[in-house]
Design an enzyme around this catalytic site. Structure first.
Site, mmCIF file in Angstrom:
data_model
loop_
_atom_site.group_PDB
_atom_site.id
_atom_site.type_symbol
_atom_site.label_atom_id
_atom_site.label_comp_id
_atom_site.label_asym_id
_atom_site.label_seq_id
_atom_site.Cartn_x
_atom_site.Cartn_y
_atom_site.Cartn_z
ATOM 1 C CG ASP A 1 3.353 6.588 10.940
ATOM 2 O OD1 ASP A 1 2.583 6.642 9.970
ATOM 3 O OD2 ASP A 1 2.961 6.468 12.119
ATOM 4 C CD GLU B 1 -3.437 10.802 9.745
ATOM 5 O OE1 GLU B 1 -3.618 11.375 10.827
ATOM 6 O OE2 GLU B 1 -3.688 9.602 9.568
#
Length: 322
Positions: free
Chosen positions: A42, A209
């Site tokens: 991420d 997401e």
């Protein structure tokens, strides 16, 4: 007759192969070759005003990497020396996820999520720093939260400015991607903010997401990660995108299908050793846009690593990776 029969059989065989051939012809560019410490998850990347680049990520107490040239990365420890005490309200390990770094009002801002796997009892926190470097961050507490009675999940934050206002997209499963307006002075959600709905999938578990929004031309572009992360070489993450003339939507893909109805153009998917591409963010450096993401290296036991690609734009105004 034999020649005719052979031709017929050959044509049938080629027709049968067309779906496979079409799939094989879908090509995605490999990420920029990197050296040094490439393990990351991420990632959020920024070009520091002092020079060089910093990348923050899930892992540690918000893991940090530094680079002078985007190619060679070194381990720089963590954003924080230890977890702020309030993080333990959301998990017993003080484990933060999916940070987002930006610069405004003369300082750097770092947003991040604290939660536990499989629950939307979650919070997005915010910290500030004069330099953006690890070890210089001052935590400011919660910017926005979600609870088990909410239909959204307050993780995966990403900031965007639009028309003089500050917005934060966020979300994971629990009906997908959402957005709230922030107070630019405090960096926290306005008390009366509306929770806008930007993208979802038609069926549970609504596997979309990790949003990130950028403006290009007259449109805002919503990038998001679809399908499953965090399963190593079995991950199916891929990056899709839609756009809107308003930051709060509605977002549609190039066919006009709304992202609230499962739309989204496929921008980048796994290929070769680069499996499960997602957890993306966009930053600007060297006079151009870049896409940062993680992939799982199928040739290294599914280890998550940093992917960087140049991000260009087609004549019709859609993003394309190089």
């Amino acid at each position: 007759m034999k020649r005719l029969r052979f031709a017929t059989l050959l044509t049938a065989a080629l027709i049968a192969l067309l779906p496979t051939m079409a799939q094989a012809n879908v090509a995605y560019p490999d990420p920029l070759p990197l050296t040094g410490q490439q393990i990351i998850h991420d990632p959020t990347v920024i070009h520091l005003k002092s020079g060089g680049y910093v990348a923050y990520s899930t892992g540690g107490v918000i893991g940090a990497r530094l680079s002078k040239d985007l190619r060679h990365w070194t381990d720089a420890g963590n954003a924080f020396a230890e977890p702020p005490s309030w993080w333990y309200e959301y998990n017993n390990t003080g484990d933060p996820w999916a940070p987002d770094i930006s610069y405004r009002a003369g300082r750097y801002w770092l947003y991040y999520a604290v939660s536990s796997w499989g629950t939307n009892h979650s919070a997005i926190g915010v910290a500030t720093s004069p330099s953006g470097l690890p070890g210089t961050w001052t935590d400011k507490g919660k910017a926005f939260t979600s609870g088990t009675t909410d239909s959204f999940n307050a993780i995966d934050p990403a900031l965007v400015r639009a028309d003089g206002r500050l917005w934060m997209s966020f979300g994971s499963y629990w009906t997908g991607i959402r957005m709230v307006e922030l107070d630019p002075l405090t960096g926290t959600a306005r008390p009366d903010t509306t929770v806008h709905h930007l993208a979802t999938r038609p069926d549970a578990p609504y596997a979309v997401e990790g949003p990130y929004i950028v403006k290009h031309g007259r449109h805002y572009y919503l990038f998001a990660s679809y399908d499953t992360c965090c399963a190593g070489a079995d991950s199916t993450y891929r990056i899709r995108v839609g756009r809107s003339t308003s930051v709060t939507g509605p977002y549609t893909d190039s066919t006009g299908k709304p992202l609230l109805e499962g739309g989204g153009d496929l921008l980048l998917a796994g290929h070769g050793r680069y499996v499960g591409t997602g957890g993306e963010s966009v930053f600007r450096a060297r006079g151009q846009d870049w896409l940062a993401y993680h992939y799982y290296d199928a040739e290294d036991n599914g280890t998550p690593k940093l992917g960087l690609n140049r991000l260009g734009w087609t004549k019709h105004g859609w993003p394309k990776v190089f």
